[in-house]
Design a protein around this motif. Structure first.
Motif, PDB file in Angstrom:
ATOM      1  N   GLU A 203       5.428  12.366 -13.222  1.00 42.29           N
ATOM      2  CA  GLU A 203       6.323  11.269 -13.583  1.00 42.29           C
ATOM      3  C   GLU A 203       5.463  10.132 -14.141  1.00 42.29           C
ATOM      4  N   LEU A 204       5.068  10.286 -15.383  1.00 40.69           N
ATOM      5  CA  LEU A 204       4.094   9.362 -15.962  1.00 40.69           C
ATOM      6  C   LEU A 204       4.671   7.991 -16.242  1.00 40.69           C
ATOM      7  N   GLY A 205       5.968   7.829 -16.132  1.00 41.49           N
ATOM      8  CA  GLY A 205       6.563   6.502 -16.305  1.00 41.49           C
ATOM      9  C   GLY A 205       6.529   5.661 -15.045  1.00 41.49           C
ATOM     10  N   ALA A 206       6.041   6.205 -13.927  1.00 41.85           N
ATOM     11  CA  ALA A 206       5.996   5.453 -12.664  1.00 41.85           C
ATOM     12  C   ALA A 206       4.955   4.337 -12.770  1.00 41.85           C
ATOM     13  N   ARG A 207       5.331   3.167 -12.291  1.00 48.02           N
ATOM     14  CA  ARG A 207       4.420   2.009 -12.307  1.00 48.02           C
ATOM     15  C   ARG A 207       4.539   1.284 -10.973  1.00 48.02           C
ATOM     16  N   ALA A 208       3.426   0.707 -10.538  1.00 48.60           N
ATOM     17  CA  ALA A 208       3.386  -0.062  -9.293  1.00 48.60           C
ATOM     18  C   ALA A 208       3.672  -1.529  -9.581  1.00 48.60           C
ATOM     19  N   VAL A 209       4.377  -2.165  -8.662  1.00 48.19           N
ATOM     20  CA  VAL A 209       4.657  -3.598  -8.767  1.00 48.19           C
ATOM     21  C   VAL A 209       3.533  -4.349  -8.058  1.00 48.19           C
ATOM     22  N   PRO A 210       2.768  -5.192  -8.765  1.00 45.21           N
ATOM     23  CA  PRO A 210       1.651  -5.908  -8.132  1.00 45.21           C
ATOM     24  C   PRO A 210       2.155  -6.939  -7.128  1.00 45.21           C
ATOM     25  N   THR A 211       2.151  -6.610  -5.859  1.00 43.76           N
ATOM     26  CA  THR A 211       2.539  -7.524  -4.789  1.00 43.76           C
ATOM     27  C   THR A 211       1.503  -7.443  -3.683  1.00 43.76           C
ATOM     28  N   GLY A 212       1.615  -8.376  -2.739  1.00 37.29           N
ATOM     29  CA  GLY A 212       0.722  -8.373  -1.596  1.00 37.29           C
ATOM     30  C   GLY A 212      -0.530  -9.193  -1.841  1.00 37.29           C
ATOM     31  N   PRO A 213      -1.576  -8.954  -1.057  1.00 38.65           N
ATOM     32  CA  PRO A 213      -2.827  -9.700  -1.203  1.00 38.65           C
ATOM     33  C   PRO A 213      -3.464  -9.471  -2.569  1.00 38.65           C
ATOM     34  N   PRO A 214      -4.391 -10.341  -2.967  1.00 36.00           N
ATOM     35  CA  PRO A 214      -5.026 -10.184  -4.289  1.00 36.00           C
ATOM     36  C   PRO A 214      -5.705  -8.826  -4.467  1.00 36.00           C
ATOM     37  N   GLU A 215      -6.337  -8.317  -3.415  1.00 41.97           N
ATOM     38  CA  GLU A 215      -7.021  -7.030  -3.548  1.00 41.97           C
ATOM     39  C   GLU A 215      -6.038  -5.906  -3.830  1.00 41.97           C
ATOM     40  N   VAL A 216      -4.884  -5.933  -3.141  1.00 38.19           N
ATOM     41  CA  VAL A 216      -3.874  -4.897  -3.370  1.00 38.19           C
ATOM     42  C   VAL A 216      -3.264  -5.037  -4.759  1.00 38.19           C
TER      43      VAL A 216
ATOM     44  N   ILE B  55       0.838  -1.199   0.000  1.00 39.51           N
ATOM     45  CA  ILE B  55       0.000   0.000   0.000  1.00 39.51           C
ATOM     46  C   ILE B  55       0.875   1.251   0.000  1.00 39.51           C
ATOM     47  N   ASP B  56       1.960   1.234   0.773  1.00 38.58           N
ATOM     48  CA  ASP B  56       2.887   2.373   0.749  1.00 38.58           C
ATOM     49  C   ASP B  56       3.503   2.555  -0.642  1.00 38.58           C
ATOM     50  N   ASP B  57       3.806   1.438  -1.306  1.00 41.83           N
ATOM     51  CA  ASP B  57       4.347   1.532  -2.668  1.00 41.83           C
ATOM     52  C   ASP B  57       3.323   2.154  -3.613  1.00 41.83           C
ATOM     53  N   LEU B  58       2.054   1.762  -3.454  1.00 42.70           N
ATOM     54  CA  LEU B  58       0.999   2.357  -4.290  1.00 42.70           C
ATOM     55  C   LEU B  58       0.892   3.851  -4.030  1.00 42.70           C
ATOM     56  N   SER B  59       0.980   4.253  -2.764  1.00 42.86           N
ATOM     57  CA  SER B  59       0.914   5.676  -2.443  1.00 42.86           C
ATOM     58  C   SER B  59       2.087   6.436  -3.063  1.00 42.86           C
ATOM     59  N   ALA B  60       3.286   5.845  -2.997  1.00 52.36           N
ATOM     60  CA  ALA B  60       4.458   6.507  -3.591  1.00 52.36           C
ATOM     61  C   ALA B  60       4.304   6.658  -5.102  1.00 52.36           C
ATOM     62  N   VAL B  61       3.779   5.623  -5.754  1.00 51.73           N
ATOM     63  CA  VAL B  61       3.577   5.696  -7.211  1.00 51.73           C
ATOM     64  C   VAL B  61       2.545   6.766  -7.553  1.00 51.73           C
ATOM     65  N   SER B  62       1.480   6.840  -6.772  1.00 53.81           N
ATOM     66  CA  SER B  62       0.448   7.857  -7.041  1.00 53.81           C
ATOM     67  C   SER B  62       1.016   9.263  -6.884  1.00 53.81           C
TER      68      SER B  62
ATOM     69  N   ALA C  14      -4.925  -1.636 -11.507  1.00 53.52           N
ATOM     70  CA  ALA C  14      -5.794  -0.532 -11.918  1.00 53.52           C
ATOM     71  C   ALA C  14      -5.026   0.783 -11.985  1.00 53.52           C
ATOM     72  N   LEU C  15      -4.111   1.006 -11.010  1.00 53.04           N
ATOM     73  CA  LEU C  15      -3.318   2.232 -11.029  1.00 53.04           C
ATOM     74  C   LEU C  15      -2.388   2.263 -12.245  1.00 53.04           C
ATOM     75  N   ASN C  16      -1.786   1.140 -12.572  1.00 48.51           N
ATOM     76  CA  ASN C  16      -0.922   1.098 -13.761  1.00 48.51           C
ATOM     77  C   ASN C  16      -1.731   1.355 -15.026  1.00 48.51           C
ATOM     78  N   HIS C  17      -2.924   0.780 -15.090  1.00 50.19           N
ATOM     79  CA  HIS C  17      -3.780   1.016 -16.260  1.00 50.19           C
ATOM     80  C   HIS C  17      -4.152   2.489 -16.361  1.00 50.19           C
ATOM     81  N   LEU C  18      -4.447   3.110 -15.199  1.00 51.07           N
ATOM     82  CA  LEU C  18      -4.774   4.531 -15.199  1.00 51.07           C
ATOM     83  C   LEU C  18      -3.596   5.360 -15.689  1.00 51.07           C
ATOM     84  N   ALA C  19      -2.388   5.025 -15.228  1.00 54.28           N
ATOM     85  CA  ALA C  19      -1.200   5.773 -15.657  1.00 54.28           C
ATOM     86  C   ALA C  19      -0.989   5.644 -17.160  1.00 54.28           C
ATOM     87  N   GLU C  20      -1.166   4.441 -17.686  1.00 56.42           N
ATOM     88  CA  GLU C  20      -1.017   4.255 -19.134  1.00 56.42           C
ATOM     89  C   GLU C  20      -2.066   5.049 -19.894  1.00 56.42           C
ATOM     90  N   ARG C  21      -3.290   5.062 -19.355  1.00 48.61           N
ATOM     91  CA  ARG C  21      -4.358   5.809 -20.028  1.00 48.61           C
ATOM     92  C   ARG C  21      -4.066   7.307 -20.008  1.00 48.61           C
TER      93      ARG C  21
END
Length: 418
Positions: free
Chosen positions: A186-199, A172-179, A205-212
């Motif tokens: 910094e539109l090249g920032a991407r989150a690494v999908p780790t942790g529970p399935p929901e995270v 979750i902290d990684d997602l916050s840092a990417v956001s 979804a955040l990576n898809h939003l950044a690409e969009r």
């Protein structure tokens, strides 16, 4: 969140241990008391045959042996006389046992055990007392062991909870840092999908939003660049028309206007195609830019009968904004003067050493509604003062002159330190 999860596990573990260890501690105490009572009862029951059949001398010998081993045994004989063994008064329990009843009674400092034994001439009573120390022997140590075990279990639970909480919070902290990086363009920032399935799903979804966002910005820049590029054709036509003007002064004025427009279009194309984020090190000389733009507008002011007064400090005066952006801001403010005041209205431009640019006029005043982006009461797009606001990093204020007219104040930022 991490500490809340750890605290939740600590509270749950503590409540569970309390619900388990407290009854266990009480049970250990009861078991110790029953064990001590049973041991004492077995000792006195061992002399029941002697008390029931032997004479007083034999009974005294057996009782003295028990007392020498640590027991406090007293035998009350039906023949009367002094009791055999430890001296003790006849208690209500002894009186009840004299009727042939055996019982165990609680008393201050321990437990009293009495056994009635049938004997010729009546009922003899065997009495012993189990001290409090014997009843609770080993209980304190057992309770300390249970407390230590509970503490160890709580600590282990906290360590496990902290590790689990860390595995949840780190993604979750990684997602916050990417956001936050995306918010800083910094539109090249991407989150690494780790942790529970929901995270992991949120990270995707955040990576898809950044690409969009990247796609939309790229399309917008291309559209702006294409639109700007299309303006080159009419600009070329305007330049040809300007060169055909016979009056040298008029030809020079029109050519200067076409040159300024072409520079603006070129800058727009360059920014739309290559600028991904505002430059943090953009600087320019505010005195030079303001004088150039006032000189440009002075020609139109002369044609419309407006008096122009420029007050400026001696240059250079560096400011933290690009030259083309500052020029666009000055053009926007001065353009509003021409758009919202009648011909012949004088205006003044003042640039102070503290990087404050003031444009005032003697017209009817400027409504605050003009400041809103996309809102205009004069038929324009309403974006002029929004451009000026973005250039004035220190703020933009609009007020009315006491004697009439509007005052627009731009506070320019200092250049970034090297």
């Amino acid at each position: 969140m991490r500490w809340r999860l750890t605290l939740l596990v600590a509270a749950t573990t503590t409540l569970t241990l309390v619900a388990f260890l407290v009854p266990l501690a009480l049970l250990l105490r009861d078991v110790a008391e029953d064990r001590a009572t049973d041991r004492a009862t077995a000792d006195v029951q061992g002399i029941v045959p002697v008390v029931g059949t032997a004479d007083r001398a034999d009974i005294e010998i057996v009782v003295e042996q028990l007392n020498a081993a640590g027991r406090r045994v007293t035998v009350f004989l039906p023949e009367g006389g002094a009791p055999v063994g430890a001296q003790a008064a006849r208690t209500p329990a002894v009186e009840l046992a004299a009727t042939g009843t055996s019982l165990t009674a609680a008393r201050d400092g321990g437990r009293e055990i009495v056994i009635g034994v049938g004997r010729s001439g009546g009922t003899a009573v065997i009495r012993t007392v189990v001290p409090e120390a014997d009843l609770h022997a080993g209980v304190t140590r057992a309770w300390l062991v249970l407390a230590a075990l509970g503490l160890v279990l709580v600590v282990v639970g906290l360590l496990v909870a902290d590790r689990l909480a860390r595995s949840l919070v780190r993604p979750i902290d990684d997602l916050s840092a990417v956001s936050h990086r995306l918010a800083r363009a910094e539109l090249g920032a991407r989150a690494v999908p780790t942790g529970p399935p929901e995270v992991r799903e949120v990270a995707g979804a955040l990576n898809h939003l950044a690409e969009r966002i990247q796609v939309l910005l790229r399309e917008e820049r291309e559209q702006v660049a294409d639109l700007s590029h299309r303006l080159r054709t009419p600009l070329t036509a305007l330049r040809l028309e300007a060169e055909s003007v016979r009056d040298p002064d008029e030809r020079a004025r029109v050519t200067a206007g076409v040159d300024a427009l072409e520079r603006a279009v070129t800058g727009l194309i360059r920014q739309a195609r290559w600028r991904s984020a505002p430059s943090a090190s953009a600087t320019c000389d505010a005195v030079e830019v303001v004088r150039d733009r006032v000189e440009f507008w002075s020609v139109l002011a002369e044609d419309t009968g407006r008096a122009v007064r420029l007050s400026s400090v001696d240059g250079p005066l560096p400011v933290g904004v690009a030259a083309d952006e500052l020029a666009a801001a000055v053009d926007a403010v001065l353009g509003n003067v021409f758009a919202h005041t009648p011909d012949g209205t004088p205006f003044a431009v003042t640039l102070s050493a503290d990087r404050v640019l003031v444009v005032s006029d003697a017209g009817p005043g400027l409504s605050a509604a003009v400041v809103s982006r996309g809102v205009s009461q004069g038929g324009g797009t309403g974006l002029g003062l929004d451009i000026a606001r973005r250039a004035a990093a220190g703020g933009l204020d609009i007020s009315d002159n006491p004697g009439g007219g509007a005052v627009v104040t731009l506070r320019l930022a200092a250049p970034p330190s090297s």
